[in-house]
Each structure stands twice: as structure tokens, then as C-alpha cells.
Design a protein around this motif. Structure first.
Motif, PDB file in Angstrom:
ATOM      1  N   ARG A 124       7.064  29.980 -50.522  1.00 60.52           N
ATOM      2  CA  ARG A 124       6.752  31.402 -50.471  1.00 60.52           C
ATOM      3  C   ARG A 124       6.490  31.999 -51.846  1.00 60.52           C
ATOM      4  O   ARG A 124       6.518  33.214 -52.006  1.00 60.52           O
ATOM      5  CB  ARG A 124       7.917  32.152 -49.800  1.00 60.52           C
ATOM      6  CG  ARG A 124       8.202  31.725 -48.379  1.00 60.52           C
ATOM      7  CD  ARG A 124       7.085  32.105 -47.421  1.00 60.52           C
ATOM      8  NE  ARG A 124       7.015  33.545 -47.272  1.00 60.52           N
ATOM      9  CZ  ARG A 124       7.744  34.236 -46.399  1.00 60.52           C
ATOM     10  NH1 ARG A 124       8.587  33.607 -45.589  1.00 60.52           N
ATOM     11  NH2 ARG A 124       7.628  35.540 -46.321  1.00 60.52           N
ATOM     12  N   GLN A 125       6.208  31.155 -52.823  1.00 62.62           N
ATOM     13  CA  GLN A 125       5.886  31.658 -54.149  1.00 62.62           C
ATOM     14  C   GLN A 125       4.494  32.297 -54.148  1.00 62.62           C
ATOM     15  O   GLN A 125       3.568  31.760 -53.536  1.00 62.62           O
ATOM     16  CB  GLN A 125       5.901  30.519 -55.173  1.00 62.62           C
ATOM     17  CG  GLN A 125       7.293  29.974 -55.487  1.00 62.62           C
ATOM     18  CD  GLN A 125       8.035  30.877 -56.441  1.00 62.62           C
ATOM     19  OE1 GLN A 125       8.504  31.946 -56.065  1.00 62.62           O
ATOM     20  NE2 GLN A 125       8.146  30.464 -57.687  1.00 62.62           N
ATOM     21  N   PRO A 126       4.310  33.438 -54.821  1.00 61.64           N
ATOM     22  CA  PRO A 126       2.968  34.035 -54.899  1.00 61.64           C
ATOM     23  C   PRO A 126       2.036  33.172 -55.727  1.00 61.64           C
ATOM     24  O   PRO A 126       2.478  32.328 -56.518  1.00 61.64           O
ATOM     25  CB  PRO A 126       3.232  35.391 -55.584  1.00 61.64           C
ATOM     26  CG  PRO A 126       4.504  35.204 -56.323  1.00 61.64           C
ATOM     27  CD  PRO A 126       5.326  34.248 -55.516  1.00 61.64           C
ATOM     28  N   ARG A 127       0.744  33.379 -55.568  1.00 62.60           N
ATOM     29  CA  ARG A 127      -0.248  32.534 -56.244  1.00 62.60           C
ATOM     30  C   ARG A 127      -0.172  32.627 -57.761  1.00 62.60           C
ATOM     31  O   ARG A 127      -0.489  31.665 -58.461  1.00 62.60           O
ATOM     32  CB  ARG A 127      -1.657  32.907 -55.764  1.00 62.60           C
ATOM     33  CG  ARG A 127      -1.979  32.426 -54.360  1.00 62.60           C
ATOM     34  CD  ARG A 127      -3.365  32.833 -53.940  1.00 62.60           C
ATOM     35  NE  ARG A 127      -3.480  34.300 -53.835  1.00 62.60           N
ATOM     36  CZ  ARG A 127      -4.596  34.931 -53.523  1.00 62.60           C
ATOM     37  NH1 ARG A 127      -5.704  34.243 -53.292  1.00 62.60           N
ATOM     38  NH2 ARG A 127      -4.625  36.243 -53.432  1.00 62.60           N
ATOM     39  N   ASN A 128       0.249  33.794 -58.274  1.00 67.55           N
ATOM     40  CA  ASN A 128       0.292  33.952 -59.729  1.00 67.55           C
ATOM     41  C   ASN A 128       1.640  33.555 -60.330  1.00 67.55           C
ATOM     42  O   ASN A 128       1.872  33.745 -61.517  1.00 67.55           O
ATOM     43  CB  ASN A 128      -0.030  35.394 -60.122  1.00 67.55           C
ATOM     44  CG  ASN A 128       0.992  36.391 -59.588  1.00 67.55           C
ATOM     45  OD1 ASN A 128       1.744  36.080 -58.667  1.00 67.55           O
ATOM     46  ND2 ASN A 128       1.015  37.582 -60.169  1.00 67.55           N
ATOM     47  N   ALA A 129       2.537  32.991 -59.516  1.00 69.80           N
ATOM     48  CA  ALA A 129       3.850  32.594 -60.029  1.00 69.80           C
ATOM     49  C   ALA A 129       3.741  31.314 -60.857  1.00 69.80           C
ATOM     50  O   ALA A 129       2.930  30.429 -60.571  1.00 69.80           O
ATOM     51  CB  ALA A 129       4.822  32.374 -58.875  1.00 69.80           C
TER      52      ALA A 129
END
Length: 256
Positions: A124-129
Motif C-alpha cells: 500500500r505504499q504510494p508511487r512516490n514513496a
């Protein structure tokens, strides 16, 4: 020296002890910044390894860690709110950090602290993480940047002060605007223990009691129950990490 209206508002209602805390936080910190760097990420990941933390991969794994007591619920109160937090759980020391910081922030600024993220599994990490983010370990929290310049300045001074004490790493993020804070659990717990005078001191003398680990009980919770430290329990039982199991009998040093 004449105070501005903003400064007057921020100091209204402070207790003497709180004023001392903030004065300490406003001193210059050589070499400290909130810009973030590969070195900062190294420190965060080194702490995760040192604490033997798992990088949780999925929602189901987060749920298992909550059931086992490794992650605890973080419930909003009058001092802070949760905004779009998918998994309102964190390591116990992170919860302690949020509650203490929020109480001080509310007193200084007159507005609640806004928490936007806590534990976040890899899935569930965002794409910019960053692929080196420690959110999947449960030791990180994201705080929204206030629109009030005085409140932003206060929070940044405090975060820099705590970073200088080597109990956390903080980064000012732009998209969206927030502060990413990785709390170093054991150093932070020891820091709070020293502030509150609850740490077990050698001059006080100690004795050991037996404790049978209950299902879902964490080493941190046991340390809190007996008013001792994680290091004391680990040393007494020859443990290198924080993993324990239900039914295990531990020797717990406690103050006489």
C-alpha cells in the motif's frame, strides 16, 4: 524586545516547564536540517534492523502484528486527529511520541496536530514513496504541515531538537506538504524515561520477578507494566531482540 502578535499568541498559556522545553528546542543545531538525505535513510533503516523489525508486506500481515501486540491502535484525541490514515496502528513508542508531541503542539499553537499516515505495508505504499521507507515497520508517522507559519516554525524547531538528540529522523516533504518522522523506539523510550524519572536506576537497587508472557503481549508492554526498560529485560533473559512468545517465562528486573 517587543513580541509580535503571532509570538504573543503562541506563548499564551505556557507553563514554566513547557517554556524551558521550547527554549531548549530553539537553540541552533549545527548540521541538523529537515531536507532529508541518503544518510538520513541509512539511519532509519539501521534502527529498523537494530530493533529486528519486519517490513510488513501486506494488509493481512499488519493485522497479524496488531493481534500479536507488536503494533497498537493510535486513537485520535483532543490534541491530534487522523486524516485519511488507512492503518491507524504503530509501534507503541510511536504512539507515545504522537501523544506527547500533540499535547505540546496544541498548547503552543491552539490547533490539533494532524496525522496523515502511520504503518503502511509494502503493498500500500504510494508511487512516490522511497523503496527504503520505514513506514512498513510501524516506526514512522507523517504529520501535515500547518498553514500557520508560527506553528510550522514551532514544530520544525522541536523536530530538529529531537533529531539532535538522536531519537528520531525528520524530513520536510513537499508533495503533499508534510513532515515524515521516523521514531527510534528504544532511544526515544529511554529519552522519555529520563525526562519523567521512570527509568530504573542502578542506585535504586533492583530485584527480579517472573512473568509468563500472555498471548498478544509485547516486550514493550511488559516493560511498561513493571516500570522497567526493554534493555533490562533483554539483559536479564539473554535476548538480542524484542521477539517473545506466548507461554514464555521471563525474568523481569524491577525497582525495590
Amino acid at each position: 524586545m517587543r513580541m509580535t502578535a503571532q509570538a504573543t499568541r503562541l506563548t499564551r498559556g505556557w507553563t514554566p516547564a513547557f517554556c524551558l522545553l521550547l527554549l531548549a528546542s530553539t537553540s541552533p543545531l549545527a548540521g541538523q536540517s529537515l531536507r532529508g538525505s541518503p544518510t538520513s535513510l541509512d539511519r532509519q533503516n539501521d534502527q529498523a534492523v537494530r530493533h529486528d523489525y519486519t517490513y510488513l508486506a501486506s494488509t493481512s500481515q499488519v493485522r497479524r502484528f496488531v493481534e500479536s501486540g507488536y503494533l497498537v491502535p493510535v486513537d485520535a484525541n483532543g490534541d491530534f486527529r487522523l486524516k485519511a490514515v488507512s492503518f491507524p496502528y504503530a509501534r507503541p513508542e510511536v504512539k507515545l511520541f504522537v501523544e506527547r508531541l500533540a499535547a505540546q503542539y496544541r498548547r503552543a499553537c491552539g490547533e490539533p496536530l494532524i496525522v496523515t499516515s502511520l504503518t503502511r505495508p509494502l503493498s500500500r505504499q504510494p508511487r512516490n514513496a522511497s523503496d527504503r521507507s520505514v513506514h512498513p515497520t510501524g516506526m514512522a508517522v507523517d504529520l501535515r504541515r500547518s498553514t500557520d507559519p508560527g506553528c510550522r516554525a514551532w514544530l520544525e524547531r522541536v523536530l530538529l531538537d529531537l533529531e539532535g538528540k538522536r531519537v528520531l529522523e525528520a524530513t520536510r516533504e513537499r508533495r503533499p506538504p508534510h513532515y515524515h518522522v521516523a521514531v527510534f523506539p528504544e532511544p526515544y523510550q529511554q529519552y522519555v524515561a529520563q525526562l519523567t524519572g521512570t527509568e530504573l536506576g542502578p542506585e535504586a537497587g533492583s530485584q527480579e520477578v517472573g512473568h509468563r508472557v500472555a498471548r498478544g503481549e509485547s516486550l514493550w508492554a511488559i516493560a511498561q507494566k513493571y516500570g522497567t526498560t526493554l534493555d533490562s529485560i533483554r539483559e536479564a533473559n539473554g535476548l538480542s531482540g524484542s521477539r517473545i512468545y506466548a507461554g514464555q517465562l521471563l525474568r523481569v528486573p524491577v525497582a525495590r
